[in-house]
Scaffold this motif. Structure first.
Motif, PDB file in Angstrom:
ATOM      1  N   LEU A  66       0.982  -0.892   0.403  1.00  0.00           N
ATOM      2  CA  LEU A  66      -0.256   0.681  -0.279  1.00  0.00           C
ATOM      3  C   LEU A  66       0.911   1.519   0.171  1.00  0.00           C
ATOM      4  CD1 LEU A  66      -3.119   1.502   0.355  1.00  0.00           C
ATOM      5  CD2 LEU A  66      -2.488   1.146   2.951  1.00  0.00           C
ATOM      6  N   GLU A  67       1.990   1.460   0.833  1.00  0.00           N
ATOM      7  CA  GLU A  67       2.901   2.548   1.017  1.00  0.00           C
ATOM      8  C   GLU A  67       3.946   2.563  -0.435  1.00  0.00           C
ATOM      9  OE1 GLU A  67       5.189   1.882   4.275  1.00  0.00           O
ATOM     10  OE2 GLU A  67       3.378   2.223   5.488  1.00  0.00           O
ATOM     11  N   LEU A  68       3.495   1.245  -1.039  1.00  0.00           N
ATOM     12  CA  LEU A  68       4.599   1.580  -2.480  1.00  0.00           C
ATOM     13  C   LEU A  68       3.201   1.774  -3.330  1.00  0.00           C
ATOM     14  CD1 LEU A  68       7.159   0.708  -3.219  1.00  0.00           C
ATOM     15  CD2 LEU A  68       6.900  -1.403  -4.491  1.00  0.00           C
ATOM     16  N   LEU A  69       2.482   1.940  -3.436  1.00  0.00           N
ATOM     17  CA  LEU A  69       1.547   1.619  -4.380  1.00  0.00           C
ATOM     18  C   LEU A  69       1.065   4.164  -4.168  1.00  0.00           C
ATOM     19  CD1 LEU A  69      -1.212   1.448  -6.252  1.00  0.00           C
ATOM     20  CD2 LEU A  69      -2.369   2.000  -3.957  1.00  0.00           C
ATOM     21  N   LEU A  70       1.340   4.218  -2.735  1.00  0.00           N
ATOM     22  CA  LEU A  70       1.209   5.808  -3.134  1.00  0.00           C
ATOM     23  C   LEU A  70       2.110   6.319  -3.208  1.00  0.00           C
ATOM     24  CD1 LEU A  70      -0.736   5.953   0.306  1.00  0.00           C
ATOM     25  CD2 LEU A  70      -2.482   5.857  -1.831  1.00  0.00           C
ATOM     26  N   LEU A  71       3.549   6.045  -2.927  1.00  0.00           N
ATOM     27  CA  LEU A  71       5.072   6.499  -3.177  1.00  0.00           C
ATOM     28  C   LEU A  71       4.343   6.248  -4.940  1.00  0.00           C
ATOM     29  CD1 LEU A  71       7.057   8.123  -2.092  1.00  0.00           C
ATOM     30  CD2 LEU A  71       8.076   5.375  -2.975  1.00  0.00           C
ATOM     31  N   LEU A  72       4.525   5.667  -5.236  1.00  0.00           N
ATOM     32  CA  LEU A  72       4.214   5.309  -6.712  1.00  0.00           C
ATOM     33  C   LEU A  72       3.885   6.240  -7.390  1.00  0.00           C
ATOM     34  CD1 LEU A  72       5.466   1.745  -7.830  1.00  0.00           C
ATOM     35  CD2 LEU A  72       6.985   3.694  -8.065  1.00  0.00           C
ATOM     36  N   PHE A  73       2.677   6.489  -7.108  1.00  0.00           N
ATOM     37  CA  PHE A  73       1.621   7.407  -7.649  1.00  0.00           C
ATOM     38  C   PHE A  73       2.352   8.703  -7.498  1.00  0.00           C
ATOM     39  CE2 PHE A  73      -3.033   8.890  -7.492  1.00  0.00           C
ATOM     40  CZ  PHE A  73      -3.441   8.309  -8.968  1.00  0.00           C
ATOM     41  N   VAL A  74       2.829   9.486  -6.471  1.00  0.00           N
ATOM     42  CA  VAL A  74       2.958  10.299  -6.874  1.00  0.00           C
ATOM     43  C   VAL A  74       3.639  11.362  -7.878  1.00  0.00           C
ATOM     44  CG1 VAL A  74       4.522  12.270  -5.101  1.00  0.00           C
ATOM     45  CG2 VAL A  74       2.517  10.801  -4.053  1.00  0.00           C
ATOM     46  N   PRO A  75       5.266  10.180  -8.476  1.00  0.00           N
ATOM     47  CA  PRO A  75       5.982  10.509  -9.199  1.00  0.00           C
ATOM     48  C   PRO A  75       4.846  10.518 -10.788  1.00  0.00           C
ATOM     49  CG  PRO A  75       6.687   8.282  -8.271  1.00  0.00           C
ATOM     50  CD  PRO A  75       6.056   9.235  -7.142  1.00  0.00           C
ATOM     51  N   TYR A  76       4.262   9.217 -10.654  1.00  0.00           N
ATOM     52  CA  TYR A  76       3.459   9.043 -11.999  1.00  0.00           C
ATOM     53  C   TYR A  76       2.147  10.645 -12.112  1.00  0.00           C
ATOM     54  CZ  TYR A  76      -0.283   7.556 -14.553  1.00  0.00           C
ATOM     55  OH  TYR A  76      -1.625   7.367 -15.630  1.00  0.00           O
ATOM     56  N   LEU A  77       2.013  10.642 -11.297  1.00  0.00           N
ATOM     57  CA  LEU A  77       1.247  12.480 -11.323  1.00  0.00           C
ATOM     58  C   LEU A  77       1.293  13.358 -12.054  1.00  0.00           C
ATOM     59  CD1 LEU A  77      -1.785  12.113  -8.414  1.00  0.00           C
ATOM     60  CD2 LEU A  77      -2.275  11.111 -10.767  1.00  0.00           C
ATOM     61  N   ALA A  78       2.700  13.518 -11.274  1.00  0.00           N
ATOM     62  CA  ALA A  78       3.819  14.493 -10.824  1.00  0.00           C
ATOM     63  C   ALA A  78       4.183  14.811 -12.794  1.00  0.00           C
ATOM     64  CB  ALA A  78       4.904  14.969 -10.677  1.00  0.00           C
ATOM     65  N   GLY A  79       4.301  13.235 -13.011  1.00  0.00           N
ATOM     66  CA  GLY A  79       4.666  12.822 -14.498  1.00  0.00           C
ATOM     67  C   GLY A  79       3.666  12.859 -15.702  1.00  0.00           C
ATOM     68  N   CYS A  80       2.228  12.967 -15.495  1.00  0.00           N
ATOM     69  CA  CYS A  80       1.146  13.203 -16.267  1.00  0.00           C
ATOM     70  C   CYS A  80       1.000  15.121 -16.420  1.00  0.00           C
ATOM     71  CB  CYS A  80       0.353  13.026 -15.428  1.00  0.00           C
ATOM     72  SG  CYS A  80      -0.011  10.870 -15.708  1.00  0.00           S
ATOM     73  N   ALA A  81       1.358  15.790 -15.576  1.00  0.00           N
ATOM     74  CA  ALA A  81       1.083  16.965 -15.125  1.00  0.00           C
ATOM     75  C   ALA A  81       2.241  17.347 -16.654  1.00  0.00           C
ATOM     76  CB  ALA A  81       1.246  17.639 -14.009  1.00  0.00           C
ATOM     77  N   LEU A  82       3.490  17.276 -16.095  1.00  0.00           N
ATOM     78  CA  LEU A  82       4.097  17.751 -16.725  1.00  0.00           C
ATOM     79  C   LEU A  82       4.800  17.341 -17.908  1.00  0.00           C
ATOM     80  CD1 LEU A  82       7.334  18.768 -16.706  1.00  0.00           C
ATOM     81  CD2 LEU A  82       8.126  17.121 -16.626  1.00  0.00           C
ATOM     82  N   GLY A  83       4.453  16.252 -18.359  1.00  0.00           N
ATOM     83  CA  GLY A  83       3.451  15.878 -19.610  1.00  0.00           C
ATOM     84  C   GLY A  83       2.537  16.916 -20.642  1.00  0.00           C
ATOM     85  N   THR A  84       1.982  16.905 -20.418  1.00  0.00           N
ATOM     86  CA  THR A  84       0.449  17.343 -20.517  1.00  0.00           C
ATOM     87  C   THR A  84       1.078  18.592 -20.561  1.00  0.00           C
ATOM     88  OG1 THR A  84      -1.269  16.289 -19.398  1.00  0.00           O
ATOM     89  CG2 THR A  84      -2.162  18.284 -19.673  1.00  0.00           C
ATOM     90  N   TRP A  85       1.637  19.897 -19.798  1.00  0.00           N
ATOM     91  CA  TRP A  85       2.174  21.118 -19.705  1.00  0.00           C
ATOM     92  C   TRP A  85       3.212  20.917 -21.208  1.00  0.00           C
ATOM     93  CZ3 TRP A  85       7.298  23.290 -18.971  1.00  0.00           C
ATOM     94  CH2 TRP A  85       6.822  23.950 -19.334  1.00  0.00           C
ATOM     95  N   LEU A  86       3.722  20.562 -21.296  1.00  0.00           N
ATOM     96  CA  LEU A  86       4.518  19.661 -22.250  1.00  0.00           C
ATOM     97  C   LEU A  86       3.541  20.137 -23.722  1.00  0.00           C
ATOM     98  CD1 LEU A  86       7.874  18.280 -21.134  1.00  0.00           C
ATOM     99  CD2 LEU A  86       7.128  21.142 -21.368  1.00  0.00           C
ATOM    100  N   ARG A  87       3.086  19.159 -23.598  1.00  0.00           N
ATOM    101  CA  ARG A  87       2.785  19.036 -25.052  1.00  0.00           C
ATOM    102  C   ARG A  87       1.531  20.223 -24.931  1.00  0.00           C
ATOM    103  NH1 ARG A  87       1.232  14.954 -28.802  1.00  0.00           N
ATOM    104  NH2 ARG A  87      -0.324  16.134 -30.289  1.00  0.00           N
ATOM    105  N   ALA A  88       0.718  20.539 -24.404  1.00  0.00           N
ATOM    106  CA  ALA A  88       0.156  21.633 -24.416  1.00  0.00           C
ATOM    107  C   ALA A  88       1.219  23.377 -24.966  1.00  0.00           C
ATOM    108  CB  ALA A  88      -0.609  22.523 -23.069  1.00  0.00           C
ATOM    109  N   LEU A  89       2.276  22.561 -24.100  1.00  0.00           N
ATOM    110  CA  LEU A  89       3.357  24.708 -24.613  1.00  0.00           C
ATOM    111  C   LEU A  89       3.913  23.776 -27.031  1.00  0.00           C
ATOM    112  CD1 LEU A  89       5.013  26.447 -23.924  1.00  0.00           C
ATOM    113  CD2 LEU A  89       6.846  24.593 -23.466  1.00  0.00           C
ATOM    114  N   VAL A  90       4.417  22.885 -26.792  1.00  0.00           N
ATOM    115  CA  VAL A  90       4.649  22.347 -28.045  1.00  0.00           C
ATOM    116  C   VAL A  90       3.540  22.984 -29.178  1.00  0.00           C
ATOM    117  CG1 VAL A  90       5.244  20.619 -29.930  1.00  0.00           C
ATOM    118  CG2 VAL A  90       6.108  20.710 -27.283  1.00  0.00           C
TER     119      VAL A  90
END
Length: 101
Positions: A66-90
């Motif tokens: 459970l802790e590992l799942l929650l810990l892995l979810f944070v960088p996944y969401l950060a990557g999603c936000a960054l990827g969406t922002w970069l795509r919108a920028l391009v």
């Protein structure tokens, strides 16, 4: 938690990379949105899971996962936000160049 970060740093980087790719692709995806009720239910589930992890309600191997799942979810969401922002920028930059020509 520090042990999880030190031991699973490669998986954390992988979760970030997958999130980055999913964020890049998600801008193109045109599916119907999630209903408001389902959004609230998922938010409540997330709060319950975080509270269970903080209070150490789940012992042993299940608590570790459970802790590992929650810990892995944070960088996944950060990557999603960054990827969406970069795509919108391009896309915005390419639209400006096309309209200028």
């Amino acid at each position: 938690m520090a042990y999880l970060v030190a031991f699973h740093w490669g998986w954390l980087a992988g979760a970030f990379a997958i999130g980055l790719a999913m964020g890049w692709v998600a801008v193109v995806h045109r599916a119907p949105g999630v209903s408001r009720l389902l959004t609230w239910l998922l938010a409540a589930l997330a709060v319950i899971l975080v509270a269970a992890a903080i209070a150490c309600l789940v012992p042993g191997r299940a608590g570790y996962w459970l802790e590992l799942l929650l810990l892995l979810f944070v960088p996944y969401l950060a990557g999603c936000a960054l990827g969406t922002w970069l795509r919108a920028l391009v896309v915005t930059r390419s639209m400006r160049q096309r309209s200028a020509v």
